[in-house]
Design an enzyme around this catalytic site. Structure first.
Site, PDB file in Angstrom:
ATOM      1  N   TYR A  95      10.062   3.921   3.098  1.00 14.43           N
ATOM      2  CA  TYR A  95      10.304   3.757   4.533  1.00 14.43           C
ATOM      3  C   TYR A  95      10.935   2.395   4.776  1.00 14.43           C
ATOM      4  CZ  TYR A  95       7.188   7.755   4.853  1.00 14.43           C
ATOM      5  OH  TYR A  95       6.620   8.999   4.692  1.00 14.43           O
ATOM      6  N   ASP A 143       5.918 -11.120  -5.752  1.00 12.92           N
ATOM      7  CA  ASP A 143       5.073 -11.625  -6.834  1.00 12.92           C
ATOM      8  C   ASP A 143       5.664 -11.409  -8.221  1.00 12.92           C
ATOM      9  OD1 ASP A 143       4.226  -8.909  -5.724  1.00 12.92           O
ATOM     10  OD2 ASP A 143       3.365  -8.817  -7.733  1.00 12.92           O
ATOM     11  N   LEU A 160       3.970  -2.287   2.706  1.00 15.74           N
ATOM     12  CA  LEU A 160       3.404  -1.541   3.826  1.00 15.74           C
ATOM     13  C   LEU A 160       2.976  -2.489   4.931  1.00 15.74           C
ATOM     14  CD1 LEU A 160       2.397   1.124   5.089  1.00 15.74           C
ATOM     15  CD2 LEU A 160       0.247   0.785   3.835  1.00 15.74           C
ATOM     16  N   GLY A 193       0.826  -1.201   0.000  1.00 17.12           N
ATOM     17  CA  GLY A 193       0.000   0.000   0.000  1.00 17.12           C
ATOM     18  C   GLY A 193       0.857   1.245   0.000  1.00 17.12           C
ATOM     19  N   GLY A 231       2.003   5.330   1.130  1.00 14.60           N
ATOM     20  CA  GLY A 231       2.047   6.248   2.254  1.00 14.60           C
ATOM     21  C   GLY A 231       2.899   5.813   3.431  1.00 14.60           C
TER      22      GLY A 231
END
Length: 360
Positions: A291, A333, A247, A218, A220
């Site tokens: 991150y 994947d 994420l 995901g 953010g």
């Protein structure tokens, strides 16, 4: 094609030629070093609200086909390239990249010195950028005044459950911005999948009687998600086999006491060398991360490191010591990119089979 400009919040302006949609768009600009797989990258929801600058000199040479979507509705804000190909001989091609971006109302800009741009972003990190018709003071004022949302997951995750039927093990996928490659690999293993929104509670997951749970990729910053997500992971990981990606990996680490740090430069591209700690084997995989887990904050009584990046040493995989729960930062994947890590899905299936026990 008309002249357009790529402007950055540091005051830089790049003159280029527009393609795709003529819309004016603003987002956070990042660069991606993948040589192929532009369709999967553009449709990957981790790039929500971002403008993608491709360092590969020519993009679009094999068009757009039905087999390479990672989501139905891409949410990228723009595409930046050196050259865009208008001709393709790919037999699977259905549209050109230009046609596809027009359909999706995504602006593109070509004839940009993407090498210079990538060097700038490697030093500065991602920054706000706009694709505009005129690089005047008003355009820069608009860019500076734009506030980008930090609710990316809420914008791209499914609001309601939906099935991806199969005849095998029952798997719940928690959608934080799911890429279709995860569903494809679970389908290849005959898994009966139910996709739930990221707001799903422990009770809602347990009520589906899953053999395993996947925390998806995901967009953010993981700290922007509510604490209820971490509580759900804490409740699930000691009861049901759990596999977290991207994420989801960062959230799994946070749920077990680790902290997340900003990565500079970010990792966006294919063929990243990654070392599996237990075997010393080197694999190559696609990455898309801004991150990383801070290794100094990991509770070694709970978690062990399973994969590390060979370039900068960032943690690329974790495993819980006492329960069948594990995670990877990269994309196993292979959509797009190498398929070296596909056996991680087999490992997840094996963990579910062992936890389930024999069926009489």
């Amino acid at each position: 094609m008309a002249d357009r400009y790529l402007i950055l919040e540091d005051g830089s302006a790049y003159l280029g030629e527009g393609f795709g949609s003529p819309a004016v768009s603003t987002g956070e600009i990042v660069f991606n070093t993948s040589m192929t797989g532009y369709q999967e990258i553009i449709t990957n929801q981790i790039y929500h609200n971002q403008i993608i600058a491709f360092t590969q000199p020519t993009i679009g040479s094999y068009g757009i086909n039905h087999d390479s979507y990672e989501s139905i509705l891409p949410t990228v804000k723009g595409v930046v390239v050196r050259d865009v190909a208008s001709i393709s001989t790919n037999r699977q091609r259905r549209w050109s990249l230009d046609q596809y971006l027009k359909q999706q109302n995504i602006p593109g800009i070509s004839h940009i010195d993407t090498r210079h741009l990538a060097k700038k972003l490697r030093v500065s990190g991602p920054m706000k950028a706009s694709i505009v018709d005129v690089a005047d003071a008003h355009a820069f004022d608009q860019l500076g005044a734009t506030v980008l949302t930090n609710q990316q997951v809420a914008a791209v995750a499914t609001p309601k459950p939906f099935p991806n039927p199969g005849t095998g093990l029952n798997v719940v996928v928690i959608d934080f911005g799911l890429k279709h490659g995860i569903l494809r690999e679970l389908s290849k293993r005959a898994c009966n999948v139910t996709v739930l929104p990221y707001t799903a509670t422990t009770e809602e997951i347990i009520n589906l009687d899953p053999d395993g749970v996947v925390l998806s990729t995901g967009p953010g910053k993981p700290q922007d998600l509510p604490d209820s997500v971490l509580e759900m992971i804490q409740n699930i990981q000691n009861r049901i086999p759990l596999f977290a990606i991207g994420l989801g990996h960062e959230l799994f680490a946070m749920a077990n006491g680790a902290q997340i740090m900003k990565l500079s430069p970010e990792h966006h591209g294919a063929n990243h060398p990654i070392r599996e700690v237990i075997t010393n084997q080197i694999i190559y995989a696609s990455q898309g991360q801004g991150y990383a887990v801070d290794p100094e904050t990991i509770d070694r009584n709970k978690l062990i490191t399973t994969f590390v990046d060979l370039i900068d040493g960032t943690i690329q995989g974790l495993r819980y010591r006492d329960f069948p729960a594990f995670s990877v930062q990269f994309f196993p994947d292979g959509a797009p990119g190498p398929t070296d890590a596909l056996d991680i899905f087999d490992e997840f299936v094996e963990s579910m089979q062992q936890a389930r026990g024999p069926i009489w």
